[in-house]
Scaffold this active site. Structure first.
Site, PDB file in Angstrom:
ATOM      1  N   ASP A 248      41.138  41.936  40.774  1.00 21.49           N
ATOM      2  CA  ASP A 248      40.565  40.749  40.116  1.00 21.49           C
ATOM      3  C   ASP A 248      40.228  39.618  41.231  1.00 21.49           C
ATOM      4  OD1 ASP A 248      40.189  39.255  37.499  1.00 21.49           O
ATOM      5  OD2 ASP A 248      41.634  37.994  38.697  1.00 21.49           O
ATOM      6  N   GLU A 290      36.022  43.328  41.430  1.00 21.26           N
ATOM      7  CA  GLU A 290      35.482  42.450  40.552  1.00 21.26           C
ATOM      8  C   GLU A 290      34.979  41.154  41.448  1.00 21.26           C
ATOM      9  OE1 GLU A 290      35.601  39.070  37.257  1.00 21.26           O
ATOM     10  OE2 GLU A 290      37.057  39.106  38.909  1.00 21.26           O
TER      11      GLU A 290
HETATM   12  C1  GLC Z   1      38.492  37.526  36.672  1.00 19.60           C
HETATM   13  C2  GLC Z   1      38.619  37.479  35.045  1.00 19.60           C
HETATM   14  C3  GLC Z   1      38.712  36.524  34.341  1.00 19.60           C
HETATM   15  C4  GLC Z   1      39.971  35.475  35.051  1.00 19.60           C
HETATM   16  C5  GLC Z   1      39.672  35.302  36.474  1.00 19.60           C
HETATM   17  C6  GLC Z   1      40.908  34.735  37.187  1.00 19.60           C
HETATM   18  O1  GLC Z   1      37.068  36.774  36.762  1.00 19.60           O
HETATM   19  O2  GLC Z   1      37.792  38.621  34.795  1.00 19.60           O
HETATM   20  O3  GLC Z   1      39.240  36.556  32.904  1.00 19.60           O
HETATM   21  O4  GLC Z   1      39.975  34.272  34.383  1.00 19.60           O
HETATM   22  O5  GLC Z   1      39.551  36.471  37.146  1.00 19.60           O
HETATM   23  O6  GLC Z   1      41.971  35.665  37.197  1.00 19.60           O
END
Ligand code: GLC
Length: 607
Positions: A248, A290
């Protein structure tokens, strides 16, 4: 360990080569050796057989929250038939590790990485679920929040207890001087909800780096023990038996003064080290990155053929291009972007049209400018169009994190509401309903055939609309993203079997696409894909080739019928006779033209 030399080189490259780092590296080796010992034989067997599974055209993903979909792990274990019926073979279960209590950013504020959320069940129940799903041929992906921990996490608690060793695992300062310096160049993630990048903690009299919220503390990856600790967690999760791990918010993982603290070079070394380690201990577990940033930055997290980082990356750019094409009825940007990057051999996309997050309007600005639009004005157009603030828009999305200083904003909403179904229902206009269903189906047909793994956001398969009920929940009401994170409506889901309902029209079309996708080797993740300029800006078209068999996919992004110039296609095709797999309609490249009805999509295969 076969990758030890490369690992060591990279480790010393970023942490320096001195005695303390030698010790830290020994500690890392112990962690790896121990995790290797812990990996059970069933998983080791899997490691031998399944290292490239994520390329398969049999892969069709869905992403969901366990609590919103089923309630708990044990109840989710009994829902397997739902996925099998649609053809789902990969399930991303949204954050399920033990989060902090109360507000927790949908689980992205983790208190304990080695435990699951007690509201969902026990660790044993989760492991059982993994086995049941894997046995049925469904891969499981879970989130690993790697950039920050909850302030209730043991490391943060010890830091709050003034333990220096743990304070060094975070980025904190005694006064505001350095935070102010950072704030000059670091943009805010959530300017509306959590302004600033630091939070002051009176109990320790320090300013802590908190990119996302006061309860999510950014880790200090400049400290090798932070990296080691996060490797330990990663391998622990892989050893539970998950098939993919979603890393993430990776662009935030390294901070330096006078920079934006986004996408800094050392992150690529961190990613490569994660990859090397997991290749040694648990190669069948793939890494999904991500990074919702500029397209050229997203692609950089694949690494290259010499230095692999993430095997799969979210294709946020494609998502934006899809919405852009619908709003502007112009698919040229998508055509340009589709041919823009060559992925390294190990890499493939995760293609999606909706997910649990808002939509950030990051696009290929240079290409937009070359097409004759002002990028800033164009972004405003998209924000307004999908924020239901534009003349004649079909969309009923909502603004998110509006910044009055520069009018920047992101967008919330479900796929169906964004693409017109909610408005059509409000206005009771059957023709608009029909158009919106065709848009939704086109969007699904595109991600089902584009290079990579398609990922459906749970609820989109039954045309779920925006849901305002989160405003009643004190833990959710301040966070607009919950508008597209409703409880799964099992009663309404039954309509998927009843002709002429919205649920039926979306679900049955999607089911057919999934069935076709699995039969088409052209859609395997390692085959070529090339987008073709059809000389008609409303139509997006690409070809995929498997050995000598070509597939031509076409998508009409306008509500008018369109003709495609066949000449452009002939240059790329290996034969002239095709048929659309959905309608069986014959397509001959020596006909004068191919006509596409409003929002029509075709997957044409050689006959
Ligand atoms: C990523 C997740 C999001 C979250 C962020 C912080 O972008 O998809 O939902 O708020 O990370 O962890």
């Amino acid at each position: 360990m076969k990758n030890i030399d490369r690992l060591k080189n990279t480790y010393f490259k970023i942490y320096g080569n001195h005695l303390e780092v030698e010790q830290a590296f020994e500690n890392l080796q112990d962690i790896i050796t121990e995790a290797d010992k812990q990996r059970d034989n069933r998983l080791k067997e899997m490691d031998k057989k399944e290292s490239n599974w994520y390329f398969s055209n049999k892969m069709v993903g869905m992403t969901l929250y366990t609590d919103l979909f089923a309630g708990s792990f044990s109840k989710l274990s009994k829902k397997i038939d739902y996925f099998k019926e649609l053809g789902i073979t990969y399930l991303h279960l949204m954050p399920l590790l033990k989060p902090r209590e109360g507000e927790n950013d949908g689980g992205y504020a983790v208190e304990d990485y080695k435990n699951v959320d007690p509201l969902l069940g026990t660790l044993e129940e989760f492991e059982k679920l993994l086995k049941i799903y894997n046995k049925s041929g469904i891969k499981i992906c879970i989130d690993y929040v790697v950039n920050h921990v909850a302030k209730e996490h043991a490391w943060a608690q010890k830091a709050l207890n003034n333990e220096k060793q743990y304070q060094d695992m975070f980025i904190m300062f005694d006064d505001e001087t350095t935070p102010n310096l950072y704030n000059q160049t670091v943009p805010e993630v959530l300017p509306d909800k959590c302004p600033g990048n630091f939070t002051y903690y009176p109990e320790i009299d320090k300013y802590v780096f908190t990119s996302f919220s006061h309860f999510q503390w950014d880790l200090n990856f400049q400290n090798p023990y932070v990296f080691n600790g996060m490797v330990d967690n990663l391998l622990y999760l892989a050893n539970l038996g998950v098939n993919m791990i979603r890393l993430d918010a990776i662009p935030f993982m390294w901070k330096e003064i006078n920079t934006t603290c986004r996408n800094l070079e050392p992150i690529h070394d961190l990613m490569h080290m994660f990859y090397l380690i997991k290749e040694d201990v648990c190669p069948s577990c793939a890494l999904l990155g991500e990074a919702i940033v500029e397209p050229e930055q997203i692609v950089s997290y694949f690494g290259d053929n010499h230095q692999t980082e993430c095997e799969v990356m979210y294709n946020a750019n494609l998502m934006v291009d899809i919405y852009n094409s619908f709003a502007s009825r112009d698919a040229r940007l998508m055509t340009i972007d589709a041919n823009r990057f060559q992925l390294p051999k190990k890499g493939t996309w995760m293609n999606y049209v909706r997910c649990h997050d808002d939509i950030g309007w990051g696009f290929n600005e240079q290409a937009v400018a070359e097409l004759g639009f002002d990028p800033h004005a164009h972004k405003q157009f998209l924000i307004q169009f999908y924020g239901n603030n534009f003349h004649d828009t079909f969309s009923k999305g909502e603004y998110y994190q509006y910044n009055p200083k520069n009018q920047d904003a992101r967008t919330n909403g479900t796929l169906a509401s964004l693409l017109g179904l909610e408005k059509a229902i409000d206005e009771k206009r059957e023709y608009k309903r029909y158009e919106s269903i065709r848009r939704i189906n086109l969007a699904h047909a595109l991600i089902m055939s584009y290079k990579g793994i398609p990922l459906i956001y749970s609820g989109d398969e039954i045309a779920t609309l925006n849901d305002q009920s989160y405003k009643e929940d004190p833990n959710k009401q301040k966070e607009g993203r919950w508008v597209h994170r409703p409880f799964f409506d099992w009663k309404r889901a039954k309509n998927k079997e009843i002709c002429d309902t919205n649920e039926y029209d979306v679900y049955q079309a999607l089911k057919e696409m999934i069935k076709q996708r699995k039969k088409l080797p052209q859609l395997h993740g390692q085959t070529e894909q090339y987008a073709i300029d059809t000389q008609n800006k409303h139509v997006f078209c690409f070809i995929r080739k498997h050995q000598s068999k070509t597939l031509i996919a076409m998508f009409n992004f306008s509500e008018m019928s369109q003709n495609v110039n066949v000449y452009a296609l002939r240059q790329f095709a290996t034969s002239s006779k095709y048929k659309d797999v959905f309608s069986n309609r014959s397509i001959n490249l020596y006909d004068e033209k191919i006509e596409l009805s409003p929002y029509e999509y075709l997957w044409c295969i050689q006959v």
